[in-house]
Design an enzyme around this catalytic site. Sequence first.
Site, PDB file in Angstrom:
ATOM      1  N   PHE A  72       0.814  -1.212  -0.092  1.00  0.00           N
ATOM      2  CA  PHE A  72      -0.085   0.201  -0.038  1.00  0.00           C
ATOM      3  C   PHE A  72       0.831   1.376   0.051  1.00  0.00           C
ATOM      4  CE2 PHE A  72       0.849  -1.350   4.546  1.00  0.00           C
ATOM      5  CZ  PHE A  72       1.213  -0.231   4.930  1.00  0.00           C
ATOM      6  N   GLY A  73       2.422   1.191   0.519  1.00  0.00           N
ATOM      7  CA  GLY A  73       3.150   2.245   0.729  1.00  0.00           C
ATOM      8  C   GLY A  73       3.904   2.099   1.909  1.00  0.00           C
ATOM      9  N   VAL A  79       4.418   3.819   6.307  1.00  0.00           N
ATOM     10  CA  VAL A  79       3.828   4.503   7.268  1.00  0.00           C
ATOM     11  C   VAL A  79       4.913   5.134   8.189  1.00  0.00           C
ATOM     12  CG1 VAL A  79       2.576   4.072   9.517  1.00  0.00           C
ATOM     13  CG2 VAL A  79       1.955   2.546   7.402  1.00  0.00           C
ATOM     14  N   LYS A  95      -0.042   6.982   7.273  1.00  0.00           N
ATOM     15  CA  LYS A  95       0.121   5.954   6.045  1.00  0.00           C
ATOM     16  C   LYS A  95       0.062   6.739   4.583  1.00  0.00           C
ATOM     17  CE  LYS A  95      -2.662   2.341   5.942  1.00  0.00           C
ATOM     18  NZ  LYS A  95      -4.034   1.513   5.738  1.00  0.00           N
ATOM     19  N   ASP A 120     -10.430  -8.962   7.470  1.00  0.00           N
ATOM     20  CA  ASP A 120      -8.965  -8.949   7.457  1.00  0.00           C
ATOM     21  C   ASP A 120      -8.343  -9.069   8.848  1.00  0.00           C
ATOM     22  OD1 ASP A 120      -6.734  -9.807   5.916  1.00  0.00           O
ATOM     23  OD2 ASP A 120      -6.026  -7.666   5.471  1.00  0.00           O
TER      24      ASP A 120
END
Length: 383
Positions: free
Chosen positions: A82-83, A85, A100, A195
């Site tokens: 996702f990237g 943090v 994030k 999840d």
Amino acid sequence: MASLVIGLSIGLAFGLALLITFFISRQKMKRAKESDDDHHVFDTLFADEFGNRIGPRKFSLNELAKATSDFNNENKLGEGGFGSVYRGFLRDLDTYIAVKRVSKASKQGIKEYASEVKIISRLRHKNLVKLIGWYHEKGELLLVYEFMPNGSLDTHLFKGKSLLTWETRYKIVQDLASALLYLHEEGDYCVLHRDIKTNNIMLDSSFNAKLGDFGLARLVDHSEGLKNTLLAGTVGYIAPECLSSGKASKESDVYSFGVVALEIACGRRSIEPKFQDSEAVLVPWVWESYGNGKVLDVADKKTGTWFDPKQMQCLVIVGLWCAHPSHEQRPSIRQVIQALHFKTPLPKLPSTMPVLSYKAPIAPLIGSSEPVLESNIALTIPR
């Protein structure tokens, strides 16, 4: 003749220049439209909440860059598909934050992140990670959460960050159950998390557990049963009926909770390829010990004998109950809480793990360690 050649060359060059200019302009328009669509998603989803100043606060990019020392690598807390943090500090709130920063190449689309903000902004519970704010402009998407000093549960259980005491472990399970009770039964809508796993369970300075990452969550009416959705989750935590039908439910969340409870009790992951076949998958391995009357043998060896045998037995049996292959045989999260507090007798489970037949999966498993979103599947393969 030479003049004709020169003229044709100039004409071709001019035509090629026009073609390139047209192509570049079209690409710019396409990117602008995608950006407008993204803004439209946020504007549509957040019109009510943010228009009334309810929920998370909208930050400026300058505020978040300043808070994180311009996203300095020294402040990086983690990184994934996702990237990244980053840890930051907001002087006006006198508090640390986790930011994030979503990668532009992230496989998880803008709608999933918008969904995360929309859902979590409605939630208020001590065992859920609090969303403080967000920023979305100029191709940047940033989500701002409360900072959790002790990180995620998996770093303690599996990566040696600390040896969690038995008292802390049992409390973490109770905290997670409390969060799920709120999501499933106590709000205006039922929230299916989809999840639940150790990576998404965060620990504050006192090791209180808080469930986070609502990127795959869905809102449903309390009266609804199974929810038709994309297949989503993490291999090892996904209920078997979800692999067959793609339908999420309270029971599929409870299944994931059960797997996490067993991981906490045993100190090992839901899937461990390094073990021999009979021990590689956690649930069948624990069920075999239960059937042989050796429940305490599965206890995390790192804890030695420093655990409460009654609580250990309870946690293992509740974990297996929740991870029952049949969704109809699983308890509600309210029943789980009663069992964990010894307010109701523990169930008598079959001595051998039931084997149920399911239809073939609706999609093959994707060989990736990051979330994958396609037309019919959203899976994560654990590291």
